[in-house]
Scaffold this motif. Sequence first.
Motif, PDB file in Angstrom:
ATOM      1  N   ARG A  38       0.829  -1.207   0.000  1.00 29.49           N
ATOM      2  CA  ARG A  38       0.000   0.000   0.000  1.00 29.49           C
ATOM      3  C   ARG A  38       0.868   1.265   0.000  1.00 29.49           C
ATOM      4  NH1 ARG A  38      -5.352  -0.826   0.758  1.00 29.49           N
ATOM      5  NH2 ARG A  38      -5.975  -2.946   1.331  1.00 29.49           N
ATOM      6  N   GLN A  39       1.949   1.238   0.769  1.00 29.08           N
ATOM      7  CA  GLN A  39       2.850   2.394   0.838  1.00 29.08           C
ATOM      8  C   GLN A  39       3.541   2.624  -0.508  1.00 29.08           C
ATOM      9  OE1 GLN A  39       6.048   1.951   3.655  1.00 29.08           O
ATOM     10  NE2 GLN A  39       6.197   4.154   3.965  1.00 29.08           N
ATOM     11  N   ILE A  40       3.983   1.571  -1.136  1.00 28.54           N
ATOM     12  CA  ILE A  40       4.659   1.689  -2.436  1.00 28.54           C
ATOM     13  C   ILE A  40       3.700   2.258  -3.474  1.00 28.54           C
ATOM     14  CG2 ILE A  40       5.642   0.353  -4.345  1.00 28.54           C
ATOM     15  CD1 ILE A  40       6.774  -1.551  -2.085  1.00 28.54           C
ATOM     16  N   VAL A  41       2.498   1.715  -3.539  1.00 27.94           N
ATOM     17  CA  VAL A  41       1.529   2.192  -4.527  1.00 27.94           C
ATOM     18  C   VAL A  41       1.130   3.635  -4.244  1.00 27.94           C
ATOM     19  CG1 VAL A  41      -0.797   1.851  -5.443  1.00 27.94           C
ATOM     20  CG2 VAL A  41       0.716  -0.113  -5.107  1.00 27.94           C
ATOM     21  N   ALA A  42       0.969   3.985  -2.975  1.00 26.90           N
ATOM     22  CA  ALA A  42       0.598   5.356  -2.617  1.00 26.90           C
ATOM     23  C   ALA A  42       1.678   6.356  -3.023  1.00 26.90           C
ATOM     24  CB  ALA A  42       0.321   5.451  -1.120  1.00 26.90           C
TER      25      ALA A  42
END
Length: 106
Positions: A90-94
Amino acid sequence: MTTYIMLANWTDQGARAAKDSPERLDAAKAMLAAMGGRFQQVFLTMGGYDIIAVYEAPDDAVAARFNLQLGMLGNVRTQTLKAFPEAAFRQIVASLSYEGAPRWRS
């Protein structure tokens, strides 16, 4: 700790001695533990791979050393995937940015 997914196939040598595989798994667990890692799950599978294992290691260098040493024993050939847990996903995509990315025409 970083999570890795190991896809393994028995070599001819490993398949001939399949009855010994529980002891070999115990030895692999001990080897990984000595390097500071641990197995989370191990599966006997049907299909493209004979064994799938999920394990943790302190870093990529330890995971590489573990897989090389395992391969040197001659019983399995492995492919290893570095796995990102859901929170990291989720952090990478965000953090993705579309600025400067090529614009595709439909």
